[in-house]
Scaffold this motif. Structure first.
Motif, PDB file in Angstrom:
ATOM      1  N   THR A 173       2.054  -8.142 -10.196  1.00 18.26           N
ATOM      2  CA  THR A 173       3.337  -8.689  -9.742  1.00 18.26           C
ATOM      3  C   THR A 173       4.110  -7.620  -8.978  1.00 18.26           C
ATOM      4  O   THR A 173       4.190  -6.465  -9.401  1.00 18.26           O
ATOM      5  CB  THR A 173       4.178  -9.176 -10.937  1.00 18.26           C
ATOM      6  N   LEU A 174       4.671  -8.017  -7.837  1.00 22.91           N
ATOM      7  CA  LEU A 174       5.524  -7.129  -7.046  1.00 22.91           C
ATOM      8  C   LEU A 174       6.691  -7.939  -6.510  1.00 22.91           C
ATOM      9  O   LEU A 174       6.487  -8.955  -5.834  1.00 22.91           O
ATOM     10  CB  LEU A 174       4.743  -6.493  -5.891  1.00 22.91           C
ATOM     11  N   ASP A 175       7.915  -7.510  -6.808  1.00 19.23           N
ATOM     12  CA  ASP A 175       9.125  -8.181  -6.337  1.00 19.23           C
ATOM     13  C   ASP A 175       9.112  -9.674  -6.657  1.00 19.23           C
ATOM     14  O   ASP A 175       9.502 -10.513  -5.825  1.00 19.23           O
ATOM     15  CB  ASP A 175       9.301  -7.976  -4.821  1.00 19.23           C
ATOM     16  N   ALA A 205      -7.716   2.503  -2.847  1.00 18.48           N
ATOM     17  CA  ALA A 205      -6.498   3.318  -2.758  1.00 18.48           C
ATOM     18  C   ALA A 205      -5.492   2.691  -1.800  1.00 18.48           C
ATOM     19  O   ALA A 205      -4.282   2.659  -2.079  1.00 18.48           O
ATOM     20  CB  ALA A 205      -6.860   4.735  -2.303  1.00 18.48           C
ATOM     21  N   HIS A 206      -5.979   2.173  -0.679  1.00 18.88           N
ATOM     22  CA  HIS A 206      -5.059   1.602   0.305  1.00 18.88           C
ATOM     23  C   HIS A 206      -4.470   0.290  -0.193  1.00 18.88           C
ATOM     24  O   HIS A 206      -3.296  -0.012   0.071  1.00 18.88           O
ATOM     25  CB  HIS A 206      -5.765   1.395   1.643  1.00 18.88           C
ATOM     26  N   LEU A 207      -5.249  -0.484  -0.914  1.00 17.94           N
ATOM     27  CA  LEU A 207      -4.721  -1.715  -1.505  1.00 17.94           C
ATOM     28  C   LEU A 207      -3.536  -1.398  -2.416  1.00 17.94           C
ATOM     29  O   LEU A 207      -2.496  -2.057  -2.355  1.00 17.94           O
ATOM     30  CB  LEU A 207      -5.818  -2.418  -2.313  1.00 17.94           C
ATOM     31  N   ASN A 208      -3.685  -0.378  -3.240  1.00 13.07           N
ATOM     32  CA  ASN A 208      -2.627  -0.018  -4.184  1.00 13.07           C
ATOM     33  C   ASN A 208      -1.418   0.614  -3.511  1.00 13.07           C
ATOM     34  O   ASN A 208      -0.326   0.622  -4.074  1.00 13.07           O
ATOM     35  CB  ASN A 208      -3.177   0.906  -5.267  1.00 13.07           C
ATOM     36  N   GLN A 209      -1.611   1.147  -2.315  1.00 10.16           N
ATOM     37  CA  GLN A 209      -0.470   1.635  -1.547  1.00 10.16           C
ATOM     38  C   GLN A 209       0.397   0.460  -1.086  1.00 10.16           C
ATOM     39  O   GLN A 209       1.623   0.554  -1.045  1.00 10.16           O
ATOM     40  CB  GLN A 209      -0.939   2.428  -0.332  1.00 10.16           C
ATOM     41  N   LEU A 210      -0.258  -0.638  -0.729  1.00 17.41           N
ATOM     42  CA  LEU A 210       0.465  -1.812  -0.238  1.00 17.41           C
ATOM     43  C   LEU A 210       1.100  -2.604  -1.374  1.00 17.41           C
ATOM     44  O   LEU A 210       2.253  -3.026  -1.272  1.00 17.41           O
ATOM     45  CB  LEU A 210      -0.490  -2.718   0.557  1.00 17.41           C
ATOM     46  N   VAL A 211       0.333  -2.824  -2.430  1.00 12.83           N
ATOM     47  CA  VAL A 211       0.833  -3.526  -3.618  1.00 12.83           C
ATOM     48  C   VAL A 211       0.335  -2.760  -4.849  1.00 12.83           C
ATOM     49  O   VAL A 211      -0.851  -2.840  -5.177  1.00 12.83           O
ATOM     50  CB  VAL A 211       0.347  -4.995  -3.678  1.00 12.83           C
ATOM     51  N   ILE A 259      -3.201  -9.272   1.867  1.00 10.29           N
ATOM     52  CA  ILE A 259      -3.080  -7.835   1.632  1.00 10.29           C
ATOM     53  C   ILE A 259      -4.414  -7.134   1.872  1.00 10.29           C
ATOM     54  O   ILE A 259      -4.469  -6.039   2.442  1.00 10.29           O
ATOM     55  CB  ILE A 259      -2.575  -7.571   0.199  1.00 10.29           C
ATOM     56  N   LEU A 260      -5.504  -7.761   1.465  1.00 12.84           N
ATOM     57  CA  LEU A 260      -6.835  -7.188   1.686  1.00 12.84           C
ATOM     58  C   LEU A 260      -7.104  -7.006   3.170  1.00 12.84           C
ATOM     59  O   LEU A 260      -7.599  -5.955   3.608  1.00 12.84           O
ATOM     60  CB  LEU A 260      -7.901  -8.090   1.059  1.00 12.84           C
ATOM     61  N   SER A 265      -7.660  -3.289   7.747  1.00 15.05           N
ATOM     62  CA  SER A 265      -7.232  -2.934   9.096  1.00 15.05           C
ATOM     63  C   SER A 265      -6.639  -1.533   9.141  1.00 15.05           C
ATOM     64  O   SER A 265      -6.965  -0.728  10.017  1.00 15.05           O
ATOM     65  CB  SER A 265      -6.208  -3.956   9.600  1.00 15.05           C
ATOM     66  N   GLU A 266      -5.782  -1.216   8.179  1.00 16.31           N
ATOM     67  CA  GLU A 266      -5.107   0.078   8.183  1.00 16.31           C
ATOM     68  C   GLU A 266      -6.014   1.216   7.722  1.00 16.31           C
ATOM     69  O   GLU A 266      -5.934   2.328   8.231  1.00 16.31           O
ATOM     70  CB  GLU A 266      -3.862   0.004   7.299  1.00 16.31           C
TER      71      GLU A 266
END
Length: 274
Positions: A173-175, A205-211, A259-260, A265-266
């Protein structure tokens, strides 16, 4: 005469006010809900920093980063989606299953400038026709994956699954928004697994940076009772992705797929293009 004048004034007032009334009254209540959902998706998924970035995303039809997606356990199902469609609640379903997420994945990938091919095989339907047991699913899909990889080179290959874990384990959960959590499975008996592991760790790691906490991390599997390779010997860029669990909803899955796509992409695509 005075009564007629009052009547005409009343009619003129009504017609003057009609456009205002029409705009303000919720004549189509469902439209308001749709608009709110669209705003949420834009904020989470499609946000570009400038108008130039948005135009580039829309106009760039030739995505340089090429992905292949497929579904080894193609009939794995999600309980809430089955329930919403009045289907029998079961772990595997011939029609309402993880395979049906292919078009959603492709759409989100396209929004993030990722070219996507979907392997045209319903693995578990083919297994049923040939009376192949479930534990041989990776062997059953292997020739199709191998053939496609011989035809075309990809920057990332993803084998999507649905985990059997419960809601608590597979939801972040986020926001106030809920997401289906992702786990990346690694076959440690594959001799080149260190290459696959590097891709897996970077994506996680990048997934967890976003959410935060959307990724459950990289899960290595080896030894008796597991496949141990998962066809990852076919490509150093092949990852097995557990997309949520049996209790995750369509909205939660959709948010996570968005998000994936952005994470890929990033984390990878931007490096390739630079």
């Amino acid at each position: 005469m005075r009564r007629k004048m009052q009547m005409w004034i009343g009619l003129l007032f009504f017609f003057f006010m009609l456009p205002i009334i029409t705009v303000k009254l919720p004549i189509w209540p469902q439209q308001e809900a749709t608009t709110q959902s669209s705003k949420q998706d834009t904020k989470i998924v499609y946000a570009a920093n400038t108008a130039t970035e948005k135009n580039a995303l829309i106009n760039n039809k030739d995505a340089s980063f090429k992905t292949l997606i497929y579904f080894t356990h193609s009939h794995e199902a999600y309980y809430p989606i089955l329930k919403s469609q009045k289907q029998k609640i079961t772990a595997y379903h011939n029609a309402t299953n993880v395979l049906q997420l292919g078009s959603i994945i492709e759409a989100h990938f396209k929004q993030n400038d990722l070219s996507t091919d979907i392997l045209e095989v319903d693995t578990m339907s083919e297994m049923q026709k040939k009376n192949i047991p479930l534990y041989k699913a990776y062997d059953a899909v292997r020739p199709y994956v191998k053939k496609q990889l011989e035809k075309k080179e990809y920057d990332l290959v993803l084998d999507f699954h649905r985990d059997s874990a419960n809601k608590k384990a597979t939801t972040a959960t986020l926001d106030g928004e809920k997401y289906a959590r992702i786990a990346i499975v690694l076959g440690a008996e594959n001799k080149q697994y260190k290459f696959n592991e590097a891709y897996a760790e970077q994506l996680s790691a990048h997934l967890n940076q976003l959410v935060p906490n959307i990724s459950r991390g990289v899960i290595k599997k080896e030894g008796s009772g597991v496949n141990g390779i998962y066809n990852q010997d076919l490509s150093k860029k092949l990852l097995v992705v557990e997309l949520g669990g049996v209790d995750n909803t369509e909205d939660e899955l959709n948010r996570t797929i968005a998000i994936l796509a952005r994470a890929i992409s990033e984390a990878f695509s931007n490096q390739t293009s630079s």
